[in-house]
Write an enzyme that holds these catalytic residues in place. Structure first.
Site, PDB file in Angstrom:
ATOM      1  N   HIS A  44       0.862  -1.201   0.000  1.00 35.42           N
ATOM      2  CA  HIS A  44       0.000   0.000   0.000  1.00 35.42           C
ATOM      3  C   HIS A  44       0.889   1.237   0.000  1.00 35.42           C
ATOM      4  O   HIS A  44       1.954   1.251   0.614  1.00 35.42           O
ATOM      5  CB  HIS A  44      -0.887   0.011   1.258  1.00 35.42           C
ATOM      6  CG  HIS A  44      -2.074   0.901   1.143  1.00 35.42           C
ATOM      7  ND1 HIS A  44      -1.997   2.253   1.384  1.00 35.42           N
ATOM      8  CD2 HIS A  44      -3.335   0.659   0.759  1.00 35.42           C
ATOM      9  CE1 HIS A  44      -3.177   2.797   1.180  1.00 35.42           C
ATOM     10  NE2 HIS A  44      -4.015   1.849   0.789  1.00 35.42           N
ATOM     11  N   ASP A  79      -7.882  -5.457  -0.052  1.00 34.46           N
ATOM     12  CA  ASP A  79      -8.322  -6.277  -1.189  1.00 34.46           C
ATOM     13  C   ASP A  79      -7.946  -7.740  -1.056  1.00 34.46           C
ATOM     14  O   ASP A  79      -8.377  -8.561  -1.851  1.00 34.46           O
ATOM     15  CB  ASP A  79      -7.708  -5.705  -2.475  1.00 34.46           C
ATOM     16  CG  ASP A  79      -8.257  -4.317  -2.752  1.00 34.46           C
ATOM     17  OD1 ASP A  79      -7.461  -3.375  -2.861  1.00 34.46           O
ATOM     18  OD2 ASP A  79      -9.491  -4.175  -2.804  1.00 34.46           O
TER      19      ASP A  79
HETATM   20  C1  SDX Z   1      -6.177   0.150  -2.834  1.00 37.88           C
HETATM   21  O1  SDX Z   1      -4.422   4.625  -1.911  1.00 37.88           O
HETATM   22  C2  SDX Z   1      -5.371   4.011  -1.304  1.00 37.88           C
HETATM   23  O2  SDX Z   1      -5.790   4.369  -0.215  1.00 37.88           O
HETATM   24  C3  SDX Z   1      -5.929   2.832  -2.064  1.00 37.88           C
HETATM   25  C4  SDX Z   1      -6.945   1.975  -1.326  1.00 37.88           C
HETATM   26  C5  SDX Z   1      -8.218   2.738  -1.034  1.00 37.88           C
HETATM   27  O3  SDX Z   1      -8.938   2.338  -0.100  1.00 37.88           O
HETATM   28  O4  SDX Z   1      -8.547   3.664  -1.826  1.00 37.88           O
HETATM   29  O5  SDX Z   1      -6.408   1.530  -0.091  1.00 37.88           O
HETATM   30  C6  SDX Z   1      -7.351   0.761  -2.154  1.00 37.88           C
HETATM   31  O6  SDX Z   1      -5.900   0.505  -3.948  1.00 37.88           O
HETATM   32  C7  SDX Z   1      -5.327  -0.855  -2.083  1.00 37.88           C
HETATM   33  C8  SDX Z   1      -4.074  -1.317  -2.905  1.00 37.88           C
HETATM   34  C9  SDX Z   1      -4.545  -2.391  -3.875  1.00 37.88           C
HETATM   35  N1  SDX Z   1      -3.478  -2.745  -4.849  1.00 37.88           N
HETATM   36  C10 SDX Z   1      -2.858  -3.915  -4.804  1.00 37.88           C
HETATM   37  O7  SDX Z   1      -3.025  -4.762  -3.920  1.00 37.88           O
HETATM   38  C11 SDX Z   1      -1.926  -4.165  -5.996  1.00 37.88           C
HETATM   39  C12 SDX Z   1      -0.588  -4.736  -5.494  1.00 37.88           C
HETATM   40  N2  SDX Z   1       0.087  -3.693  -4.729  1.00 37.88           N
HETATM   41  C13 SDX Z   1       0.925  -2.813  -5.442  1.00 37.88           C
HETATM   42  O8  SDX Z   1       0.934  -2.709  -6.783  1.00 37.88           O
HETATM   43  C14 SDX Z   1       1.499  -1.672  -4.644  1.00 37.88           C
HETATM   44  O9  SDX Z   1       1.788  -2.134  -3.388  1.00 37.88           O
HETATM   45  C15 SDX Z   1       0.657  -0.418  -4.552  1.00 37.88           C
HETATM   46  C16 SDX Z   1       0.270   0.101  -5.895  1.00 37.88           C
HETATM   47  C17 SDX Z   1      -0.580  -0.686  -3.754  1.00 37.88           C
HETATM   48  C18 SDX Z   1       1.479   0.648  -3.817  1.00 37.88           C
HETATM   49  O10 SDX Z   1       2.552   0.902  -4.608  1.00 37.88           O
HETATM   50  P1  SDX Z   1       3.590   2.108  -4.243  1.00 37.88           P
HETATM   51  O11 SDX Z   1       3.280   2.758  -2.979  1.00 37.88           O
HETATM   52  O12 SDX Z   1       3.714   2.968  -5.440  1.00 37.88           O
HETATM   53  O13 SDX Z   1       4.870   1.306  -3.924  1.00 37.88           O
HETATM   54  P2  SDX Z   1       5.880   0.856  -5.027  1.00 37.88           P
HETATM   55  O14 SDX Z   1       5.144   0.373  -6.235  1.00 37.88           O
HETATM   56  O15 SDX Z   1       6.872   1.941  -5.190  1.00 37.88           O
HETATM   57  O16 SDX Z   1       6.514  -0.417  -4.317  1.00 37.88           O
HETATM   58  C19 SDX Z   1       7.540  -0.250  -3.369  1.00 37.88           C
HETATM   59  C20 SDX Z   1       8.389  -1.502  -3.521  1.00 37.88           C
HETATM   60  C21 SDX Z   1       8.767  -1.774  -4.980  1.00 37.88           C
HETATM   61  O17 SDX Z   1      10.016  -2.454  -4.959  1.00 37.88           O
HETATM   62  P3  SDX Z   1      11.370  -1.538  -5.240  1.00 37.88           P
HETATM   63  O18 SDX Z   1      11.167  -0.849  -6.584  1.00 37.88           O
HETATM   64  O19 SDX Z   1      11.425  -0.554  -4.090  1.00 37.88           O
HETATM   65  O20 SDX Z   1      12.468  -2.559  -5.249  1.00 37.88           O
HETATM   66  O21 SDX Z   1       7.632  -2.654  -3.102  1.00 37.88           O
HETATM   67  C22 SDX Z   1       7.431  -3.520  -4.221  1.00 37.88           C
HETATM   68  C23 SDX Z   1       7.725  -2.731  -5.479  1.00 37.88           C
HETATM   69  O22 SDX Z   1       8.191  -3.575  -6.509  1.00 37.88           O
HETATM   70  N3  SDX Z   1       6.046  -3.952  -4.159  1.00 37.88           N
HETATM   71  C24 SDX Z   1       5.620  -5.201  -4.340  1.00 37.88           C
HETATM   72  C25 SDX Z   1       4.232  -5.156  -4.154  1.00 37.88           C
HETATM   73  N4  SDX Z   1       3.855  -3.909  -3.879  1.00 37.88           N
HETATM   74  C26 SDX Z   1       4.974  -3.162  -3.892  1.00 37.88           C
HETATM   75  N5  SDX Z   1       6.278  -6.337  -4.647  1.00 37.88           N
HETATM   76  C27 SDX Z   1       5.516  -7.469  -4.759  1.00 37.88           C
HETATM   77  N6  SDX Z   1       4.183  -7.498  -4.597  1.00 37.88           N
HETATM   78  C28 SDX Z   1       3.510  -6.360  -4.289  1.00 37.88           C
HETATM   79  N7  SDX Z   1       2.178  -6.405  -4.113  1.00 37.88           N
END
Ligand code: SDX
Length: 437
Positions: free
Chosen positions: A314, A372
């Site tokens: 998140h 989720d």
């Molecule tokens: C919702 O914003 C809100 O409040 C949203 C929400 C709401 O109520 O409105 O809470 C609802 O959207 C919840 C989130 C649902 N999405 C997912 O579950 C999809 C999977 N999660 C991700 O894609 C990710 O975690 C995000 C999009 C939710 C957050 O991404 P960020 O904050 O932009 O973080 P990032 O992509 O920069 O990730 C940081 C690191 C990265 O690695 P590095 O580049 O630092 O090496 O963590 C890794 C990412 O690759 N990473 C993951 C991961 N999520 C982040 N690696 C594996 N699996 C994951 N799920």
């Protein structure tokens, strides 16, 4: 809707030195949470922009609606912890709280509940819209189209400068989203639309509109209806997330509330946002068995795989999403009520969570299950197809979108949102005729 009783106050100032210029920027302090450096005069005084792709360090507005502490795993709606609201309140009362800023008195709640109930039907012509879609259209495509079209039917609540019209539009959106979502579902399975029943509560009404058929009496299950009502509470608002920011940006141009909500629905559809509940369930189904979890965890850790564990991580929560805990409890409650003892997907989910929470990659990056992760299993058990999961998220989030939209409209400092950029394109150059290229 009354202005929030709270406001920001001064927190001193920050000095930015750019070349030989020193610029004092005021710091504002809210009720709780990080202070903000007010950079509004940075461009005029310092001839520079701030740069923050994805707005990871940017506060876009002042808001009194929802507070999140990502490190502590805290979520407050108008100051009330989500855990307490999920246990003691119901979705309509939470709608009142988000819109008006305080819990209602018994009379206020009765009046509000009645106002919502009396707006649950949609104009009969709207049912014609569905006929234009293929039966296998994704419900979110239908929701985008039909909600966007509402402004063509409800002209008497599109004047955003009229507080009464804003209130009516808010009530219409909250009341009609379940009806439209249920119609999208019925259309997709070739069954007739079921009209709302005013003697049912919000969640019972929605379940009946989805699962009743004209050929027989529909018996609602109060345990399942209560579980769904709690799921709606968990999804109602979440500060300035992507879809809420979309609604605010669309509203900042003066667009009517129905068009703004349609924009929010479109943004929520993405798998990185509200589409994650659908994607998370598909991921669990693809994993299929606990023996395959290590393979998927390895893929999620492999940068080149492009695969992420859906339902994990998140932007704000770097601790357990407080909603996910309640969601997990609700998931067990629903499965128990339905006598689904050993749901294979739940087994996979619980084992995946256990493995991920102990894996250094996820621990270091502070990746925890979000709302989720368990919602998909619960919604599937309630009888919804995967394609309806994000439509249910949009149904619940509509009150948050409309509350945030109204707060923006009533904010005296509000102006059209218009970010700038760091330009890295070609410098100015002259046109070259085609025969000289
Ligand atoms: C919702 O914003 C809100 O409040 C949203 C929400 C709401 O109520 O409105 O809470 C609802 O959207 C919840 C989130 C649902 N999405 C997912 O579950 C999809 C999977 N999660 C991700 O894609 C990710 O975690 C995000 C999009 C939710 C957050 O991404 P960020 O904050 O932009 O973080 P990032 O992509 O920069 O990730 C940081 C690191 C990265 O690695 P590095 O580049 O630092 O090496 O963590 C890794 C990412 O690759 N990473 C993951 C991961 N999520 C982040 N690696 C594996 N699996 C994951 N799920």
């Amino acid at each position: 809707m009354p202005k929030p009783p709270f406001a920001s106050k001064s927190g001193g100032s920050a000095t930015v030195v750019i070349g030989n210029k020193s610029i004092e920027l005021p710091i504002s302090r809210g009720t709780i949470g990080p202070d903000v450096v007010d950079v509004r005069k940075l461009y005029s005084d310092g001839d520079v922009f701030t740069y923050d792709p994805g707005f990871t360090s940017t506060a876009s507005c002042e808001s009194a609606i929802t507070y999140i502490d990502g490190d502590e795993g805290v979520l407050l709606y108008r100051g009330y912890p989500i855990e307490q609201l999920a246990e003691h309140s119901d979705f309509i009362e939470v709608c009142y709280l988000l819109l008006h800023g305080d819990l209602p008195s018994a009379d206020q709640l009765k009046t509000f509940r009645n106002a919502i109930t009396r707006h649950t039907m949609v104009h009969e012509q709207i049912s014609m819209f569905f006929r234009g879609f293929r039966r296998d259209a994704h419900p979110m495509a239908v929701m985008c189209g039909v909600v966007g079209a509402l402004s063509a039917f409800y002209h008497d609540s599109t004047d955003i400068n009229d507080p009464m019209q804003r209130t009516i539009a808010s009530h219409r959106m909250i009341a009609k989203m379940p009806t439209i979502a249920a119609m999208a579902y019925k259309y997709s399975i070739g069954q007739p639309f079921i009209y709302p029943q005013n003697n049912l509560n919000y969640s019972e009404n929605f379940l009946r509109m989805c699962f009743a058929v004209p050929a027989e009496e529909h018996k609602s299950n109060p345990v399942l209806a209560r579980a769904l009502d709690r799921i709606f509470i968990l999804h109602a608002d979440h500060e300035q997330n992507a879809s809420t920011s979309t609604v605010r940006l669309a509203g900042s141009s003066g667009a009517n509330p129905f068009a703004c909500i349609a924009a929010g629905i479109a943004c929520l559809w993405g798998p990185a946002h509200g589409g994650a509940n659908e994607a998370a369930l598909k991921m669990l189904e693809e994993i299929g068995h606990v023996s395959r979890i290590p393979e998927y965890v390895a893929r999620a850790k492999d940068k080149n795989s492009g695969f992420r564990l859906m339902g994990f991580g998140h932007r704000v929560y770097k601790n357990y999403d407080p909603r996910a805990k309640v969601m997990q409890q609700t998931c067990h409650e629903v499965l128990d009520e339905l006598g689904i003892r050993n749901d294979p997907l739940l087994q996979v989910a619980m084992e995946l969570e256990k493995i991920a929470l102990n894996d250094p990659y996820f621990v270091e990056k502070k990746l925890y299950p979000n709302i989720d992760f368990y919602s998909g299993i619960t919604l599937k058990a309630l009888g919804f197809p995967t394609s309806m999961f994000t439509a249910l998220f949009a149904l619940a989030r509509t009150v948050g979108w409309i509350a945030q939209w109204a707060e923006m409209i009533e904010d005296p400092s509000q102006k059209i949102g218009r970010p700038r950029q760091l330009y890295v394109g070609a410098p100015k150059r002259d046109y070259v005729p085609v025969h000289k290229r």
